[in-house]
Write a protein that holds these residues in place. Structure first.
Motif, short mmCIF file in Angstrom:
data_model
loop_
_atom_site.label_atom_id
_atom_site.label_comp_id
_atom_site.label_asym_id
_atom_site.label_seq_id
_atom_site.Cartn_x
_atom_site.Cartn_y
_atom_site.Cartn_z
N TYR A 12 45.44 32.87 33.53
CA TYR A 12 44.03 32.87 33.16
C TYR A 12 43.19 33.67 34.14
CZ TYR A 12 39.35 31.56 31.91
OH TYR A 12 38.04 31.63 31.54
N ARG A 13 43.47 33.56 35.43
CA ARG A 13 42.68 34.27 36.43
C ARG A 13 42.76 35.79 36.22
NH1 ARG A 13 43.38 32.60 42.42
NH2 ARG A 13 41.85 31.08 41.76
N SER A 14 43.94 36.30 35.96
CA SER A 14 44.09 37.74 35.71
C SER A 14 43.36 38.16 34.45
CB SER A 14 45.56 38.11 35.60
OG SER A 14 46.23 37.84 36.80
N TYR A 15 43.46 37.32 33.42
CA TYR A 15 42.78 37.62 32.17
C TYR A 15 41.27 37.57 32.35
CZ TYR A 15 41.37 37.45 27.30
OH TYR A 15 40.78 37.73 26.10
N ASP A 16 40.78 36.59 33.09
CA ASP A 16 39.34 36.46 33.34
C ASP A 16 38.84 37.67 34.14
OD1 ASP A 16 36.93 34.91 33.03
OD2 ASP A 16 37.08 34.44 35.17
N ASP A 17 39.63 38.12 35.11
CA ASP A 17 39.26 39.32 35.86
C ASP A 17 39.20 40.55 34.95
OD1 ASP A 17 39.04 37.95 38.25
OD2 ASP A 17 40.97 38.60 39.03
N TYR A 18 40.14 40.64 34.03
CA TYR A 18 40.15 41.77 33.08
C TYR A 18 38.88 41.73 32.22
CZ TYR A 18 41.31 44.66 29.10
OH TYR A 18 41.27 45.60 28.11
N ARG A 19 38.56 40.54 31.69
CA ARG A 19 37.37 40.39 30.85
C ARG A 19 36.11 40.73 31.66
NH1 ARG A 19 36.92 34.75 28.38
NH2 ARG A 19 36.76 34.29 30.60
N PHE A 20 36.07 40.28 32.94
CA PHE A 20 34.89 40.59 33.76
C PHE A 20 34.78 42.08 34.03
CE2 PHE A 20 32.29 41.10 37.50
CZ PHE A 20 31.17 40.36 37.15
N SER A 21 35.89 42.76 34.23
CA SER A 21 35.81 44.21 34.47
C SER A 21 35.27 44.91 33.21
CB SER A 21 37.16 44.78 34.89
OG SER A 21 38.08 44.76 33.83
N CYS A 22 35.61 44.40 32.04
CA CYS A 22 35.06 44.96 30.80
C CYS A 22 33.56 44.65 30.71
CB CYS A 22 35.79 44.40 29.59
SG CYS A 22 37.51 44.95 29.48
N PHE A 23 33.17 43.45 31.12
CA PHE A 23 31.76 43.07 31.16
C PHE A 23 30.99 44.00 32.10
CE2 PHE A 23 28.55 40.34 33.39
CZ PHE A 23 27.62 40.26 32.36
N PHE A 24 31.56 44.27 33.25
CA PHE A 24 30.92 45.16 34.23
C PHE A 24 30.69 46.54 33.61
CE2 PHE A 24 30.72 48.05 37.79
CZ PHE A 24 29.92 47.38 38.70
N SER A 25 31.69 47.06 32.93
CA SER A 25 31.55 48.36 32.26
C SER A 25 30.47 48.31 31.19
CB SER A 25 32.87 48.79 31.64
OG SER A 25 33.84 48.99 32.63
#
Length: 117
Positions: A12-25
């Motif tokens: 989940y942590r890796s997935y959440d980081d991926y989603r946040f990086s998309c949010f940042f973009s």
């Protein structure tokens, strides 16, 4: 149906980081409105809104589009991640104007009726 984390074989942590990086973009895309990137990326209401969009526009769409492959048990987490990466861009078509206005209002200093001498 499996969760996206199960499909991608990540925690989940890796997935959440991926989603946040998309949010940042995504936030970077909307700085053109004159809102500071930091204000956008640290806004909890905006991130909550984005996560709701993510659930439908990214996760559900992905699961629906690849339902046959997932039900067939095809185990290709790297390929699925590549395919999933094409979905977040579609959130750019959505605009949470009420939340952006709220952020803008927080950035605007309050006017006092006090006279400055």
């Amino acid at each position: 149906m499996k969760t996206i984390q199960d499909i991608l074989k990540i925690d989940y942590r890796s997935y959440d980081d991926y989603r946040f990086s998309c949010f940042f973009s995504w936030c970077s895309f909307y700085t053109e409105l004159g809102l500071p990137l930091q204000s956008l990326t640290t806004s909890k209401p905006l991130y909550d809104w984005y996560c709701q969009q993510w659930a439908g526009v990214v996760e559900e769409a992905f699961k629906n589009d690849f339902k046959n492959y997932l039900e067939a048990g095809i185990n290709e987490p790297n390929r699925y991640l590549e395919l999933l990466a094409t979905y977040p861009k579609s959130i750019e078509n959505y605009y949470p104007s009420v939340i952006f206005e709220m952020i803008q209002k927080q950035l605007t200093p309050e006017k006092n009726n006090e006279k400055i001498y």
